[in-house]
Design a protein around this motif. Sequence first.
Motif, PDB file in Angstrom:
ATOM      1  N   LEU A  49     -23.652 122.010 -28.036  1.00 15.65           N
ATOM      2  CA  LEU A  49     -24.637 121.012 -28.661  1.00 15.65           C
ATOM      3  C   LEU A  49     -25.563 120.784 -27.538  1.00 15.65           C
ATOM      4  O   LEU A  49     -25.664 120.892 -26.202  1.00 15.65           O
ATOM      5  N   SER A  50     -26.692 120.224 -27.861  1.00 20.29           N
ATOM      6  CA  SER A  50     -27.357 120.046 -29.161  1.00 20.29           C
ATOM      7  C   SER A  50     -28.088 121.263 -29.903  1.00 20.29           C
ATOM      8  O   SER A  50     -27.969 121.447 -31.170  1.00 20.29           O
ATOM      9  N   LEU A  53     -26.662 123.399 -32.818  1.00 21.08           N
ATOM     10  CA  LEU A  53     -26.036 122.869 -34.156  1.00 21.08           C
ATOM     11  C   LEU A  53     -26.640 123.463 -35.568  1.00 21.08           C
ATOM     12  O   LEU A  53     -25.781 123.692 -36.396  1.00 21.08           O
ATOM     13  N   ARG A  73     -20.820 119.627 -25.241  1.00 22.13           N
ATOM     14  CA  ARG A  73     -22.191 119.238 -24.800  1.00 22.13           C
ATOM     15  C   ARG A  73     -22.340 119.676 -23.478  1.00 22.13           C
ATOM     16  O   ARG A  73     -21.418 119.548 -22.436  1.00 22.13           O
ATOM     17  N   GLU A 169     -36.013 116.619 -27.390  1.00 22.18           N
ATOM     18  CA  GLU A 169     -35.197 116.208 -28.526  1.00 22.18           C
ATOM     19  C   GLU A 169     -36.062 116.299 -29.774  1.00 22.18           C
ATOM     20  O   GLU A 169     -35.539 116.045 -30.944  1.00 22.18           O
TER      21      GLU A 169
END
Length: 191
Positions: A49-50, A53, A73, A169
């Motif tokens: 992760l991430s 995914l 992670r 992100e």
Amino acid sequence: MRTIRPRYNESDLETVLLTSEDIQRRISELSSELSEHYQGEDVTIVSILSGALVFTADLIRSCNFPTRLDCLRAESYGNATTAQTPPRITNPLKTDIKNHHVLVVDDILDSGNTLKAIIAHLEKHSPASLKTCVLLDKPARHEKSFSADFCGFSIPDQFVVGYGLDFAERYRNLSCIGVLREELQNSDTHS
Ligand code: 5GP
Ligand code: MG
Ligand code: MG
């Protein structure tokens, strides 16, 4: 009622390296390679992760062997476009992988430091076998002699986003993979 919200989209990309169709076609080939390799054996997928995914979600649905799914992670980037710290694994495995076939799935092999750390960590749990599958590989950036067992695409040494790969992100939701426009890589709007 449906509300239309602005979203980060492909216009933030300087170039698209891989279209959604390119990616899906290659995943179908990769799942055939994996199915051939595992021959119906039960495999524990460890998704990193991430970033992995989105790739993991498509890959496991394309594979025709039984799987268990676990996640680790690993963090080293923060909100930057280069690694800020040595990779840290920040959660324990939920599954017992002793004597199980394990396939580590990651988004991209860059310096190789993350996968090396993950493999050293997983080897301590005595899996029956341990293989790696990455969607992208940047051979020009490898710091250690390390290659993935299964690999989707070899790409040039550029910072890419999309299809799970982020900048601060964002952009994980893009269905293609591309290079972020340079001015956005330094923009405060992404912190
Ligand atoms: P490594 O430890 O191999 O240098 O880096 C692996 C991790 O760094 C990847 O799993 C990914 O999360 C991040 N990374 C490396 N290159 C890129 C890139 O071009 N774009 C993005 N978004 N992340 C990257
Ligand atoms: Mg990653
Ligand atoms: Mg990242």
